[in-house]
Write an enzyme that holds these catalytic residues in place. Structure first.
Site, PDB file in Angstrom:
ATOM      1  N   HIS A   4      16.656  27.973   9.762  1.00  0.00           N
ATOM      2  CA  HIS A   4      15.236  27.818  10.047  1.00  0.00           C
ATOM      3  C   HIS A   4      14.462  29.011   9.494  1.00  0.00           C
ATOM      4  O   HIS A   4      15.030  30.046   9.148  1.00  0.00           O
ATOM      5  CB  HIS A   4      15.014  27.688  11.543  1.00  0.00           C
ATOM      6  CG  HIS A   4      15.478  26.381  12.103  1.00  0.00           C
ATOM      7  ND1 HIS A   4      15.258  25.994  13.400  1.00  0.00           N
ATOM      8  CD2 HIS A   4      16.164  25.354  11.527  1.00  0.00           C
ATOM      9  CE1 HIS A   4      15.766  24.799  13.610  1.00  0.00           C
ATOM     10  NE2 HIS A   4      16.329  24.385  12.491  1.00  0.00           N
ATOM     11  N   GLU A   8      12.596  31.262  10.803  1.00  0.00           N
ATOM     12  CA  GLU A   8      12.757  32.528  11.513  1.00  0.00           C
ATOM     13  C   GLU A   8      14.042  33.242  11.099  1.00  0.00           C
ATOM     14  O   GLU A   8      14.058  34.471  10.940  1.00  0.00           O
ATOM     15  CB  GLU A   8      12.769  32.304  13.030  1.00  0.00           C
ATOM     16  CG  GLU A   8      11.468  31.742  13.573  1.00  0.00           C
ATOM     17  CD  GLU A   8      11.488  30.233  13.701  1.00  0.00           C
ATOM     18  OE1 GLU A   8      10.987  29.719  14.709  1.00  0.00           O
ATOM     19  OE2 GLU A   8      12.003  29.561  12.770  1.00  0.00           O
ATOM     20  N   SER A  11      -4.988   1.599 -13.141  1.00  0.00           N
ATOM     21  CA  SER A  11      -3.576   1.582 -12.763  1.00  0.00           C
ATOM     22  C   SER A  11      -2.738   0.718 -13.695  1.00  0.00           C
ATOM     23  O   SER A  11      -1.506   0.708 -13.600  1.00  0.00           O
ATOM     24  CB  SER A  11      -3.423   1.076 -11.330  1.00  0.00           C
ATOM     25  OG  SER A  11      -3.915  -0.246 -11.204  1.00  0.00           O
ATOM     26  N   ALA A  12      -3.384  -0.001 -14.600  1.00  0.00           N
ATOM     27  CA  ALA A  12      -2.689  -0.824 -15.596  1.00  0.00           C
ATOM     28  C   ALA A  12      -3.695  -1.165 -16.692  1.00  0.00           C
ATOM     29  O   ALA A  12      -4.905  -0.981 -16.530  1.00  0.00           O
ATOM     30  CB  ALA A  12      -2.130  -2.101 -14.968  1.00  0.00           C
ATOM     31  N   TRP A  19       4.816   2.724 -19.259  1.00  0.00           N
ATOM     32  CA  TRP A  19       4.632   3.659 -18.162  1.00  0.00           C
ATOM     33  C   TRP A  19       3.300   4.364 -18.331  1.00  0.00           C
ATOM     34  O   TRP A  19       2.944   4.761 -19.444  1.00  0.00           O
ATOM     35  CB  TRP A  19       5.745   4.707 -18.179  1.00  0.00           C
ATOM     36  CG  TRP A  19       7.117   4.163 -17.973  1.00  0.00           C
ATOM     37  CD1 TRP A  19       8.050   3.928 -18.905  1.00  0.00           C
ATOM     38  CD2 TRP A  19       7.726   3.808 -16.726  1.00  0.00           C
ATOM     39  NE1 TRP A  19       9.213   3.453 -18.349  1.00  0.00           N
ATOM     40  CE2 TRP A  19       9.026   3.368 -17.002  1.00  0.00           C
ATOM     41  CE3 TRP A  19       7.269   3.803 -15.410  1.00  0.00           C
ATOM     42  CZ2 TRP A  19       9.885   2.933 -15.995  1.00  0.00           C
ATOM     43  CZ3 TRP A  19       8.125   3.373 -14.425  1.00  0.00           C
ATOM     44  CH2 TRP A  19       9.412   2.957 -14.728  1.00  0.00           C
ATOM     45  N   THR A  53       2.474  -7.035  -5.746  1.00  0.00           N
ATOM     46  CA  THR A  53       3.149  -6.059  -6.606  1.00  0.00           C
ATOM     47  C   THR A  53       4.588  -6.454  -6.845  1.00  0.00           C
ATOM     48  O   THR A  53       5.111  -6.335  -7.969  1.00  0.00           O
ATOM     49  CB  THR A  53       3.086  -4.663  -5.949  1.00  0.00           C
ATOM     50  OG1 THR A  53       1.728  -4.239  -5.875  1.00  0.00           O
ATOM     51  CG2 THR A  53       3.882  -3.645  -6.751  1.00  0.00           C
ATOM     52  N   ARG A  65      15.681   7.270  -6.874  1.00  0.00           N
ATOM     53  CA  ARG A  65      16.718   7.468  -7.886  1.00  0.00           C
ATOM     54  C   ARG A  65      16.477   8.786  -8.611  1.00  0.00           C
ATOM     55  O   ARG A  65      15.421   9.404  -8.499  1.00  0.00           O
ATOM     56  CB  ARG A  65      16.708   6.308  -8.891  1.00  0.00           C
ATOM     57  CG  ARG A  65      16.892   4.950  -8.247  1.00  0.00           C
ATOM     58  CD  ARG A  65      16.980   3.835  -9.284  1.00  0.00           C
ATOM     59  NE  ARG A  65      15.785   3.733 -10.127  1.00  0.00           N
ATOM     60  CZ  ARG A  65      14.676   3.118  -9.759  1.00  0.00           C
ATOM     61  NH1 ARG A  65      14.563   2.580  -8.560  1.00  0.00           N
ATOM     62  NH2 ARG A  65      13.654   3.048 -10.589  1.00  0.00           N
ATOM     63  N   SER A  87       2.004 -11.740   3.616  1.00  0.00           N
ATOM     64  CA  SER A  87       1.345 -12.530   4.650  1.00  0.00           C
ATOM     65  C   SER A  87       1.931 -13.915   4.809  1.00  0.00           C
ATOM     66  O   SER A  87       2.102 -14.414   5.924  1.00  0.00           O
ATOM     67  CB  SER A  87      -0.158 -12.637   4.347  1.00  0.00           C
ATOM     68  OG  SER A  87      -0.758 -11.363   4.338  1.00  0.00           O
ATOM     69  N   LEU A 110      -3.754  -3.617  -1.286  1.00  0.00           N
ATOM     70  CA  LEU A 110      -3.085  -3.189  -0.060  1.00  0.00           C
ATOM     71  C   LEU A 110      -3.490  -1.763   0.300  1.00  0.00           C
ATOM     72  O   LEU A 110      -3.732  -1.452   1.469  1.00  0.00           O
ATOM     73  CB  LEU A 110      -1.570  -3.284  -0.233  1.00  0.00           C
ATOM     74  CG  LEU A 110      -0.742  -2.913   1.000  1.00  0.00           C
ATOM     75  CD1 LEU A 110      -1.044  -3.848   2.164  1.00  0.00           C
ATOM     76  CD2 LEU A 110       0.753  -2.942   0.673  1.00  0.00           C
TER      77      LEU A 110
END
Length: 353
Positions: free
Chosen positions: A54, A56, A164-165, A173, A199, A210, A229, A287
Site C-alpha cells: 500500500h 503508506e 466517430s465514423a 481505425w 453497435t 487484449r 431492448s 446509448l
C-alpha cells in the site's frame, strides 16, 4: 490544525494517487507522503496494484528512519485489516510516526478503523484535509460506496471534428495502435463493458481486453453487457463467444422506459447487485447520450485522432442538450499524447439545480 507543509504534502499525495489508476482496481487509488520531524519530505509512494504494498508502506520504506517522529500524510484513512498485505495502521505505529493526516475516511467496513487504532496508541490523527480533492481523485473507488452504483466511464474515439465514423459507416481505425492498446489496458481495469445492440450488429465487437490488437487476452475478462431492448443481438455475434461472460440485457428482463427501451438506471442498479463496481461504456453514440441524459456518466475518456472527416456520425447523440447554456461541461483531469493521438480524461461537472 494542518500546517502549510502538510497541505503541500497532501496535494502531492493526491497527485501520486492517480499514477496507477488503471492498475489498482478493485483497490482504491491512494497516495502517501512522509514528512520527517522537521517537516521535510522524507518519502512518498502510491498503491500500484492489488497485492502490492500500500501507499503508506512504499512511503515508509522510502523514508526509513526519518519517519520516526514525523508525519504520514495520506489520501485515504490507513487500513486496519489483514488482507493480502498487513494493516497500514500497524506499519505506521512500527515506524514510529508521531502524527497521521488523512483526507478521506475509509467507507469500507472491512478495512476501516485505522484512525481509531492509531489514536488508541497515542498517535495524533487529523482527518479531512483536502477531502474534496482527494475524493475526486479516488471517485472510481468511492462512488460504489457512496452512491450504491458502479462508477461509469464513457470511452470514445473520434476525429478532430467529432466524427466517430466516416459517412460510409467505416470506423476501423480512427486512432492508432498505441491508443488502441491503451483502450485495452482500460478494459482490463474495469469489471464490466457495456455496448448497445446497434453497435454489436454493425461492428460485431468482441469487447474483450487484449494485448493491443493481438488475440492475446488478459487473464481476467470483464462482463460484457449488450443493451438490447428487443432481443435482436445475433446468435453468431462475437460477444456471445466463450472468451468472457456476457449478459444480453433486454427491456423485458431489466425494465422498460415508456418508449420501450431498457431503463438505464434499473440496468445500472442491476449491475451493482451483480457485483459491478467499475463500468466502461463503449458505444454507440445514442446509448452514450442516453446515459448522459440519465446522469449516469462519471468520467469521459476521449481518444482524439488528428484527422478530419467532414461528415459521418457524431460521437454523442441525444444527450438532452438543446442550447449552449445546457451544454455538459467537463473538468479536465489529464491530457496525454498516446502515439499520434490525444487522450483526454475529464469528469462532468455537477448539473446546476
Amino acid at each position: 490544525m494542518a500546517n502549510q507543509a502538510e497541505h503541500t504534502a497532501m496535494r502531492r499525495a493526491i497527485e501520486l494517487s492517480t499514477r496507477a489508476t488503471w492498475t489498482t482496481p478493485p483497490n482504491p487509488d491512494v497516495g502517501c507522503v512522509i514528512l520527517d520531524a522537521a517537516g521535510e519530505i522524507a518519502g512518498e509512494g502510491w498503491h500500484e496494484r492489488p497485492g502490492s504494498p500500500h501507499a503508506e508502506i512504499v512511503a515508509l520504506r522510502a523514508a526509513g528512519e526519518r519517519a520516526r517522529g514525523g508525519t504520514a500524510v495520506v489520501t485515504l484513512e490507513p487500513c486496519n485489516h489483514q488482507g493480502r498485505t498487513g494493516p497500514c495502521s500497524n506499519a505506521l505505529l512500527d515506524a514510529g510516526v508521531a502524527r497521521v493526516v488523512y483526507a478521506v475516511a475509509d467507507p469500507n467496513p472491512t478495512a476501516a478503523g485505522g484512525a481509531a487504532h492509531l489514536r488508541e496508541h497515542g498517535i495524533d490523527v487529523e482527518s479531512g484535509l483536502l477531502a474534496d480533492e482527494a475524493a475526486a481523485a479516488n471517485a472510481r473507488w468511492l462512488t460504489p460506496f457512496r452512491s450504491t452504483r458502479p462508477f461509469v466511464v464513457w470511452k470514445y474515439a473520434a476525429t478532430l471534428d467529432g466524427r466517430s465514423a466516416a459517412a460510409d459507416g467505416s470506423s476501423r481505425w480512427i486512432t492508432g495502435a498505441a491508443a488502441r492498446a491503451d483502450v485495452h489496458r482500460l478494459r482490463a481495469a474495469v469489471d464490466t463493458i457495456i455496448a448497445g445492440a446497434g453497435t454489436v450488429i454493425v461492428d460485431d465487437p468482441q469487447l474483450t481486453a487484449r494485448d493491443g490488437d493481438a488475440e492475446l487476452p488478459y487473464q481476467d475478462q470483464p462482463l460484457r453487457v449488450v443493451v438490447d431492448s428487443s432481443g435482436r443481438t445475433p446468435e453468431h455475434a462475437r460477444v456471445r463467444d466463450e472468451s468472457a461472460p456476457t449478459w444480453i440485457a433486454t427491456a423485458d428482463e431489466v425494465g422498460a422506459t415508456p418508449d420501450g427501451r431498457v431503463d438505464l438506471p434499473k440496468l445500472v442498479a442491476a449491475l451493482y447487485e451483480r457485483g459491478a463496481r467499475y463500468v466502461l461504456l463503449e458505444g454507440g453514440p445514442t446509448l452514450a447520450g442516453a446515459f448522459f441524459a440519465a446522469g449516469l456518466v462519471d468520467q469521459v475518456v476521449a481518444y482524439i485522432a488528428p484527422a478530419l472527416l467532414g461528415a459521418g456520425p457524431n460521437a454523442l447523440v441525444g444527450a438532452g442538450v438543446t442550447s449552449i447554456d445546457g451544454a455538459i461541461r467537463l473538468d479536465t483531469q489529464d491530457v496525454a499524447t498516446i502515439g499520434g493521438d490525444i487522450r483526454i480524461i475529464a469528469t462532468p461537472r455537477p448539473s446546476k439545480e
